[in-house]
Design an enzyme around this catalytic site. Structure first.
Site, PDB file in Angstrom:
ATOM      1  N   CYS A   1      -3.787  -4.344   9.033  1.00  0.00           N
ATOM      2  CA  CYS A   1      -4.766  -3.919   8.024  1.00  0.00           C
ATOM      3  C   CYS A   1      -5.611  -5.111   7.579  1.00  0.00           C
ATOM      4  CB  CYS A   1      -4.067  -3.309   6.821  1.00  0.00           C
ATOM      5  SG  CYS A   1      -3.403  -1.686   7.193  1.00  0.00           S
TER       6      CYS A   1
ATOM      7  N   ASP B   1       4.276  -3.219   7.296  1.00  0.00           N
ATOM      8  CA  ASP B   1       2.975  -3.270   7.948  1.00  0.00           C
ATOM      9  C   ASP B   1       3.041  -4.039   9.262  1.00  0.00           C
ATOM     10  OD1 ASP B   1       3.503  -5.747   7.004  1.00  0.00           O
ATOM     11  OD2 ASP B   1       1.654  -6.002   5.870  1.00  0.00           O
ATOM     12  N   ASN B   2       4.246  -4.233   9.807  1.00  0.00           N
ATOM     13  CA  ASN B   2       4.319  -4.979  11.071  1.00  0.00           C
ATOM     14  C   ASN B   2       5.409  -4.403  11.957  1.00  0.00           C
ATOM     15  OD1 ASN B   2       6.929  -6.722  10.770  1.00  0.00           O
ATOM     16  ND2 ASN B   2       5.877  -6.871   8.811  1.00  0.00           N
TER      17      ASN B   2
ATOM     18  N   CYS C   1     -15.291 -17.823  13.255  1.00  0.00           N
ATOM     19  CA  CYS C   1     -14.997 -16.432  12.875  1.00  0.00           C
ATOM     20  C   CYS C   1     -14.485 -16.496  11.440  1.00  0.00           C
ATOM     21  CB  CYS C   1     -13.983 -15.816  13.843  1.00  0.00           C
ATOM     22  SG  CYS C   1     -12.384 -16.647  13.844  1.00  0.00           S
TER      23      CYS C   1
ATOM     24  N   ASN D   1      -5.387  -7.140  -2.512  1.00  0.00           N
ATOM     25  CA  ASN D   1      -4.409  -6.042  -2.497  1.00  0.00           C
ATOM     26  C   ASN D   1      -4.835  -4.886  -3.402  1.00  0.00           C
ATOM     27  OD1 ASN D   1      -1.634  -8.400  -2.698  1.00  0.00           O
ATOM     28  ND2 ASN D   1      -2.708  -7.652  -0.904  1.00  0.00           N
TER      29      ASN D   1
ATOM     30  N   ASP E   1      10.659  -7.074  -1.061  1.00  0.00           N
ATOM     31  CA  ASP E   1       9.329  -7.682  -0.880  1.00  0.00           C
ATOM     32  C   ASP E   1       9.414  -9.161  -1.236  1.00  0.00           C
ATOM     33  OD1 ASP E   1       6.242  -6.174  -0.912  1.00  0.00           O
ATOM     34  OD2 ASP E   1       6.390  -8.341  -1.208  1.00  0.00           O
TER      35      ASP E   1
ATOM     36  N   LYS F   1       5.051  -9.797  -6.245  1.00  0.00           N
ATOM     37  CA  LYS F   1       4.876  -8.341  -6.286  1.00  0.00           C
ATOM     38  C   LYS F   1       6.067  -7.645  -6.947  1.00  0.00           C
ATOM     39  CE  LYS F   1       1.670  -7.684  -2.498  1.00  0.00           C
ATOM     40  NZ  LYS F   1       1.417  -7.129  -1.161  1.00  0.00           N
TER      41      LYS F   1
ATOM     42  N   GLN G   1      -7.360  -3.134  -4.000  1.00  0.00           N
ATOM     43  CA  GLN G   1      -8.159  -2.016  -3.502  1.00  0.00           C
ATOM     44  C   GLN G   1      -7.271  -0.822  -3.121  1.00  0.00           C
ATOM     45  OE1 GLN G   1      -7.637  -1.931   0.024  1.00  0.00           O
ATOM     46  NE2 GLN G   1      -9.466  -1.062   1.013  1.00  0.00           N
ATOM     47  N   ARG G   2      -5.978  -1.055  -2.910  1.00  0.00           N
ATOM     48  CA  ARG G   2      -5.085   0.038  -2.483  1.00  0.00           C
ATOM     49  C   ARG G   2      -3.683  -0.017  -3.081  1.00  0.00           C
ATOM     50  NH1 ARG G   2      -5.640  -3.946   0.720  1.00  0.00           N
ATOM     51  NH2 ARG G   2      -3.888  -4.859   1.813  1.00  0.00           N
TER      52      ARG G   2
ATOM     53  N   GLY H   1       0.810  -1.221   0.000  1.00  0.00           N
ATOM     54  CA  GLY H   1       0.000   0.000   0.000  1.00  0.00           C
ATOM     55  C   GLY H   1       0.840   1.265   0.000  1.00  0.00           C
TER      56      GLY H   1
END
Ligand code: ZN
Length: 478
Positions: free
Chosen positions: A285, A227-228, A436, A167, A159, A183, A169-170, A138
């Site tokens: 996210c 992202d972590n 869940c 993915n 990466d 990627k 969507q952004r 993102g």
């Protein structure tokens, strides 16, 4: 020869707050060598591990830039003045004298070249610059696209992920056509099409304590699009150890943050957040969701900061934390101070090399504690029982917005957070199956209910995703 060395504000803390020092030396190299032997703490801020002067440090002798001269051998005269100028406001890329633009590059960058703040000098700095982005997701998407468009000389991308439909969507670097491809491959094709001149270095790896210093050392600036938490602390520490600027961005739902860490004398990420939140407290996210446009905004802010650092223009986000709220459409700014006890960037540092960041962030290398196998039920087994009209109470512990996407027919919704207050809606005599999205949250529900005396409750293995895979392919996955 006795010369005067002017110490810039951010470095004065390493020389007992002196503004100027008198040093003996025949050449610039000689004087700097004596200076750093006298003040060893200063050394790592001026020199990289390979012994070269750091790329964001400039040396002036009597107001003359000696960057392009054989700096070390430049002779000194009595009462010469040496100025150390770190790139607080930038100047990270040293331009080799023989770099120039071709006619087609002049045309490509013409809207930069006619700006006084960029001009030919700035565009050549961009061409000489080497920037590493961590992640091609993102934040990495706008970063890589705009830095490539701006004409940075070398762009590294780290990466190891594969493009997934969720993915797109952004992550605007990738496309419907590249779903399922690495990627890096997807990014390379898109970026090459945008600007074939940019030299790309692709690292098909997870950034780790073992490879980080080796990868980062070849770059002037690092842009953190991870992202972590373990990787964030790793990037921070590696940047501080190497003396590289770390352009930071982070996103969650409608909110974002940006700053520039790792500049000499300025705060680092650990000064802001000495310790990570316990695992599971801050959702990722993937768990909590993110507005698709948000990484665009924050990633573009990061790209802007990278370009400003390269050009040496404007006021970088150093010592400032920018907070963005897309719902209010508001920006706020917090002043950041250096933590005088920061474990990595202060004089009292306790971290001298990269550590185990998973352990630091409380993430155990072993898989999560598993429920006993008789507390679990396979989706196919559940389907058989339901087909035999067994009485089973299906408990869905997801959030209402997830319930709207899909559900198992006949289920009852009680989100995990509301379960303790709503146990009276359940009957301990019933056979209960909790589910869940993937089985983690419902595992916690099963644990909670078992501890509260429910003995006939089981967890659906793999959650509703497992149900979609093994029983009902018509159930949409998300
Ligand atoms: Zn710090």
């Amino acid at each position: 020869m006795s010369v005067t060395v002017h110490i810039p504000t951010p470095l004065r803390q390493y020389v007992g707050q002196a503004e100027t020092l008198t040093i003996e030396g025949k050449t610039v190299g000689d004087a700097l060598h004596k200076l750093t032997s006298q003040y060893p703490d200063l050394k790592k801020h001026l020199y990289s591990e390979d012994g070269n002067l750091r790329s964001f440090i400039n040396i002036y002798v009597n107001d003359e830039d000696v960057r392009y001269l054989e700096r070390n051998k430049t002779p000194l005269k009595e009462s010469d003045e040496i100025r150390i100028i770190p790139s607080i406001a930038g100047g990270s890329a040293a331009v080799a004298p023989n770099v120039e633009l071709r006619p087609d590059e002049i045309l490509r960058y013409s809207r930069h070249l006619i700006m006084p703040e960029v001009g030919m000098e700035g565009q050549l700095k961009l061409k000489a610059a080497r920037v590493l982005t961590i992640g091609a997701g993102g934040l990495g998407s706008p970063l890589a696209l705009y830095l490539t468009a701006a004409g940075v000389g070398k762009l590294g991308i780290v990466d190891f992920d594969v493009v997934d439909l969720t993915n797109l969507q952004r992550q605007i670097l990738h496309s419907t056509e590249t779903v399922g491809k690495p990627k890096l491959e997807s990014a390379r094709d898109r970026l090459k099409a945008l600007n074939p001149d940019v030299q790309m270095e692709l690292y098909d790896a997870k950034l780790t304590s073992e490879n980080a210093l080796e990868i980062l050392k070849d770059y002037d600036i690092v842009a953190d699009g991870t992202d972590n938490f373990p990787t964030r602390y790793l990037v921070n520490d590696a940047c501080v150890l190497l003396g590289k600027p770390n352009v930071y961005g982070s996103i969650f739902r409608f909110e974002g943050q940006a700053s520039v860490f790792g500049m000499p004398g300025a705060p680092c990420y650990r000064c802001l957040y000495p310790e990570p939140p316990p695992p599971g407290l801050v959702p990722s996210c993937a768990e909590g969701g993110v507005l698709g446009i948000l990484p665009g905004i924050i990633g573009v802010i990061q790209a802007t900061e990278v370009v400003k650092l390269i050009l040496g223009k404007g006021e970088p986000l150093v010592g400032r934390l920018l907070l963005f709220d897309a719902l209010r459409m508001s920006f706020r700014e917090l002043k950041l101070r250096r933590d005088p006890k920061c474990p990595i960037c202060s004089e009292h540092r306790t971290i001298h090399k990269l550590i185990d960041y998973n352990q630091f962030c409380g993430i155990s290398p072993q898989p999560q504690e598993k429920l006993p196998s008789d507390w679990e039920i396979d989706p196919v087994e559940l389907k058989d029982l339901l087909d035999k009209s067994e009485r089973i109470f299906l408990l869905d512990v997801r959030e209402p917005q997830e319930w709207q996407i899909c559900r198992i027919p006949g289920a009852h919704l009680i989100p995990l957070g509301q379960l303790p207050a709503n146990m009276n809606q359940l009957n301990s005599a019933d056979n209960i199956v909790a589910y869940c999205r993937s089985g983690v949250r419902s595992g916690k529900a099963v644990d909670l209910l078992r501890k509260s005396g429910f003995q006939k409750i089981k967890n659906l293995k793999g959650g509703i995703l497992g149900w979609a895979d093994k029983v009902d392919p018509a159930v949409p996955k998300y």
